[in-house]
Structures are given as C-alpha cells and as structure tokens.
Design a protein around this motif. Sequence first.
Motif, PDB file in Angstrom:
ATOM      1  N   UNK A  84       0.814  -1.218   0.000  1.00 23.68           N
ATOM      2  CA  UNK A  84       0.000   0.000   0.000  1.00 23.68           C
ATOM      3  C   UNK A  84       0.850   1.272   0.000  1.00 23.68           C
ATOM      4  N   UNK A  85       2.117   1.123   0.362  1.00 27.07           N
ATOM      5  CA  UNK A  85       3.010   2.294   0.423  1.00 27.07           C
ATOM      6  C   UNK A  85       3.538   2.580  -0.976  1.00 27.07           C
ATOM      7  N   UNK A  86       3.077   3.667  -1.568  1.00 29.65           N
ATOM      8  CA  UNK A  86       3.445   3.999  -2.952  1.00 29.65           C
ATOM      9  C   UNK A  86       4.788   4.724  -3.033  1.00 29.65           C
ATOM     10  N   UNK A  87       5.070   5.563  -2.034  1.00 34.64           N
ATOM     11  CA  UNK A  87       6.342   6.300  -2.017  1.00 34.64           C
ATOM     12  C   UNK A  87       6.592   6.826  -0.612  1.00 34.64           C
ATOM     13  N   UNK A  88       7.762   7.423  -0.421  1.00 33.31           N
ATOM     14  CA  UNK A  88       8.130   7.937   0.906  1.00 33.31           C
ATOM     15  C   UNK A  88       7.192   9.052   1.362  1.00 33.31           C
ATOM     16  N   UNK A  89       6.729   9.840   0.413  1.00 33.08           N
ATOM     17  CA  UNK A  89       5.896  10.983   0.781  1.00 33.08           C
ATOM     18  C   UNK A  89       4.581  10.562   1.432  1.00 33.08           C
ATOM     19  N   UNK A  90       4.070   9.388   1.037  1.00 31.78           N
ATOM     20  CA  UNK A  90       2.769   8.947   1.568  1.00 31.78           C
ATOM     21  C   UNK A  90       2.908   7.865   2.631  1.00 31.78           C
ATOM     22  N   UNK A  91       4.137   7.476   2.997  1.00 34.76           N
ATOM     23  CA  UNK A  91       4.326   6.370   3.941  1.00 34.76           C
ATOM     24  C   UNK A  91       3.628   6.622   5.278  1.00 34.76           C
ATOM     25  N   UNK A  92       3.864   7.762   5.854  1.00 29.99           N
ATOM     26  CA  UNK A  92       3.316   8.022   7.187  1.00 29.99           C
ATOM     27  C   UNK A  92       1.787   8.081   7.172  1.00 29.99           C
ATOM     28  N   UNK A 104       0.195   0.653  14.293  1.00 31.45           N
ATOM     29  CA  UNK A 104       1.385   0.918  13.485  1.00 31.45           C
ATOM     30  C   UNK A 104       1.822   2.367  13.699  1.00 31.45           C
ATOM     31  N   UNK A 105       3.106   2.546  14.017  1.00 34.75           N
ATOM     32  CA  UNK A 105       3.675   3.872  14.234  1.00 34.75           C
ATOM     33  C   UNK A 105       4.674   4.151  13.111  1.00 34.75           C
ATOM     34  N   UNK A 106       4.561   5.322  12.468  1.00 38.74           N
ATOM     35  CA  UNK A 106       5.465   5.667  11.365  1.00 38.74           C
ATOM     36  C   UNK A 106       6.220   6.940  11.699  1.00 38.74           C
ATOM     37  N   UNK A 107       7.394   7.089  11.081  1.00 36.20           N
ATOM     38  CA  UNK A 107       8.167   8.294  11.330  1.00 36.20           C
ATOM     39  C   UNK A 107       9.363   8.402  10.408  1.00 36.20           C
ATOM     40  N   UNK A 108       9.944   9.591  10.397  1.00 42.74           N
ATOM     41  CA  UNK A 108      11.131   9.896   9.585  1.00 42.74           C
ATOM     42  C   UNK A 108      12.367   9.662  10.442  1.00 42.74           C
ATOM     43  N   UNK A 109      13.258   8.784  10.012  1.00 39.29           N
ATOM     44  CA  UNK A 109      14.482   8.491  10.752  1.00 39.29           C
ATOM     45  C   UNK A 109      15.624   9.440  10.394  1.00 39.29           C
ATOM     46  N   UNK A 110      15.405  10.296   9.399  1.00 42.66           N
ATOM     47  CA  UNK A 110      16.417  11.264   9.020  1.00 42.66           C
ATOM     48  C   UNK A 110      17.538  10.644   8.205  1.00 42.66           C
ATOM     49  N   UNK A 111      18.636  11.411   8.059  1.00 42.40           N
ATOM     50  CA  UNK A 111      19.766  10.969   7.256  1.00 42.40           C
ATOM     51  C   UNK A 111      20.866  10.432   8.159  1.00 42.40           C
ATOM     52  N   UNK A 112      21.489   9.348   7.735  1.00 37.41           N
ATOM     53  CA  UNK A 112      22.575   8.749   8.519  1.00 37.41           C
ATOM     54  C   UNK A 112      23.508   7.998   7.586  1.00 37.41           C
TER      55      UNK A 112
END
Length: 447
Positions: free
Chosen positions: A341-349, A358-366
Amino acid sequence: MKRLLSGSAALGAILVCALGAPHALAQQPEVVGTAPADAPAAPARAAPEGLSESVAAVVNDDIVSTYDLGQRMRLLIATSGVQPTQENLPQFQREALVSLVDEHLQFQELRRVEKEQKIDIVADDNDVNEDIDDMAKQNNMSRDQFLAYLASRGIGADTLRQQLRAQISWGRWIQGRYGSRLRVGDDQIAAAQALLAAQASKPQYQIGEVLIDANRVGGMQQAMAGAAQLVQQMQQGAPFPSVARQFSALPTAANGGDAGWVSPGEMPPEVEAVLEQMRPGQLSQPIQVRDGVYILYLRDKRAGGSAELVNLKQAAVALAQGASADEEAAARAKLSGLKPQIKDCATLEATAAKLPGVVAGDLGEAEVADLAPQFQDAAKKLKVGEVSDPIRTSAGLHLVAVCARRAAGGGIADKEQIERRLRGQQLSMIARRYMRDLRNSATIETR
C-alpha cells in the motif's frame, strides 16, 4: 631592518585620540566588508585644533604621526567588532602601527617602480570609491551615509581611503609582477589530486581562519599574545569575519577568513590535530605554526567522500523481545499487508496511520555504517523508494523505506580548482616574503 625602539611615550595621547568616545564605539553595530589591515598609510595630516601631534614612527624618512596612528586605531576598532579595553588597546596600537609602517613601505616601493618603469600602479580615486561603494552597499548604506557613519565615530574619510588605496595598489602590483610568472605544473596538480583522493574517506571541515604573521608583529611571543586576546574578544561576541578582515595575514582575510571546505592534508599538521577534536560552532585556542599563530572557527563538518548516506522512514509495530510466536506472526502479517500500500516515501506516514498499532516516522539521514545492524543490509540493497520486508529488532518489527541516497563529502576538486588554489597559496607566500624583505632593508624608528 634597522629598528630603533624608544618606548611608548606617545601612547597616552594616542589613547585619547582613539578613545575619545568609548561608549559610542562599544555600542556600534558591526561594519562588514572592510579591507584587510595590510594597506597604505596616508601622509601626515594636521591634527584637529586643540589636539597635539607628534611623531609615532619614521619609515625611511617618512613620518607616521600620532594623529595617523590614532585614526587607524579608531578604524580598527570600528571595523573589527572588538570592544576596546585597557588590556587590548596595546594590541590595537601595535596592529595600527605595523599596518601604517607596512603601507609606507609599500607606497615607497610602488613610487620607485613607477619612476623606474614609467607605469601607473597606485590606485586612483575612482578605484577607491568603487571599494567604498561596495562596503557601503554591504551595510545597506550609500557612500555618503557610510562615510558619515565613520565620521560620527571620529574617523576621517582619508584614513579609510588611504588604507583602501594601498590595499588595491599593492595587490595590483603583486598580481601584475608575479601572477603571470607563476606556473603550477601538472605534476603539482596531480600530487594535490592524489593527496585529496587518499584523504577522501576522512572528514572534511568548513572553516574560518585567521593567521597572525609572527614576522609582521615582531615575533612569536607577540603573535601568541595577540591571538589570545582576539580569541577572548571573539568569545565575548566580536564577529569572526570582522576580526579576520583586519588582523589575518592570509588571502582569505578579504572574505572574512572563510576558507570553505578543507580536507586533511591541506592545513598545517598542528592545525589539523586541533580540527579533529573540534565540534561545529567551536572556536579554537591559538595554534602555533612555523610562521605564526592560527585561530580557527569550525563552521561545519561532514563525513568523508567514501561514506554513503541514506535518508530513511519507517513503519513499525512495537513488539517485546519475549513476545510469543503468534504475536510476532500477527505483527508480521500486518506489516506485510501494509507494504504494497506504500506507494512512495511521501505517503508512507499517512498510509501507515490508517492501521491501528502501526507507528510511522522519519528516521532522518545517517551513514549506512552507523545504522543498527538489522537496518544496514536493507539500506545497502534497497533502491530509492523501495520498502523492506519486516525487520525484527528488540523493539519490534519494522518496514524501512530508503527515501534518498548520496555520497558524503563534496567530491574532489577538479584540476582548475586545484590550480587556482595552488596559485593563490604561492602568490600569498611571495607577497609575505616581499614585505619581509622590505622591512629588513628599511630603517624604521618607532617612538
């Protein structure tokens, strides 16, 4: 250089001249865009009525008056952002006097060359006015407003004009005499490229730099003492760019000390050892090197060019480490159903939020190497926009999406950039040696 030292008898008068309005000077806003301190001195001028004037120095029979010295001290104070105190006034006096002496030597040399070669080198009023207009523009002022601002602080327009005239003229002469002769060989460029490539995996640093030239200020002890005072003033709020413009002996002084991004191998070893221990936003203590004393400001730091950076988002179900097989299977089934169901990063959350638990979030850059071991494999294999299968950690089950990927660092400089940098370094060294030779052959008496 024949230098006759006869004490500092004129200091009291100079302090009166330089600090006639100490409160106004201490509260003034920063004036940016000023020239580096190494610029030419004006001929002695009459002091204002009621203010006595005497000789501060004699440079090959040219006189530097205490009025000139007081004016230059005012200009340094107004443009460096350093607040005058009883402790740092001797440093202002020393820097002002050294600058004026150097400027007299420069003008004497330029006039000699003009006479011998029958060429014009000294900048005219139009050249000087262009620089003043640029400075005024940087401060959102017209030329008249900018000069009025300096006048309100007791600084005559001639003081600024003569400093700029020397800076422009001397730079023009050094570039004209040596710039066309400098040859940066392909072997030098290749060696620099090889060094940068070998250091590509190491961190890079975005720095501001100040170098106090020990030969110019009278020795290493004087350079260390002066640098320590500047560090103290910058810790108390003096702007690094303004201090660099007026006190640094490096070519970057004209840019407020901004050296951009540097890699290991491009700075003296003593400087690199300190850089490795600094954090962004920190100011170094004085660092003694062969020719003087460095002060560094670390603006930013980034990973080496061989490191890989990823930007991740996740959707997760919390699951205790001792959860039953049925609980884990249920969580895995929930995330497996969510993945398509997740089409891209923009719609993941937003998509994950529709499922309870279900908990969603941005992990940032690493850096990939810094990720938890369970995430590293997915981060390496997934393409941008792809989502992993459920990954088990001690905290639960996770879907991980790679939203962006890039190499760390800024890449290795190309041939043209390296050649330009090497030419600049060579020209700066030539200019400093030229001035050292002029000082050593001059007769300079300071009183």
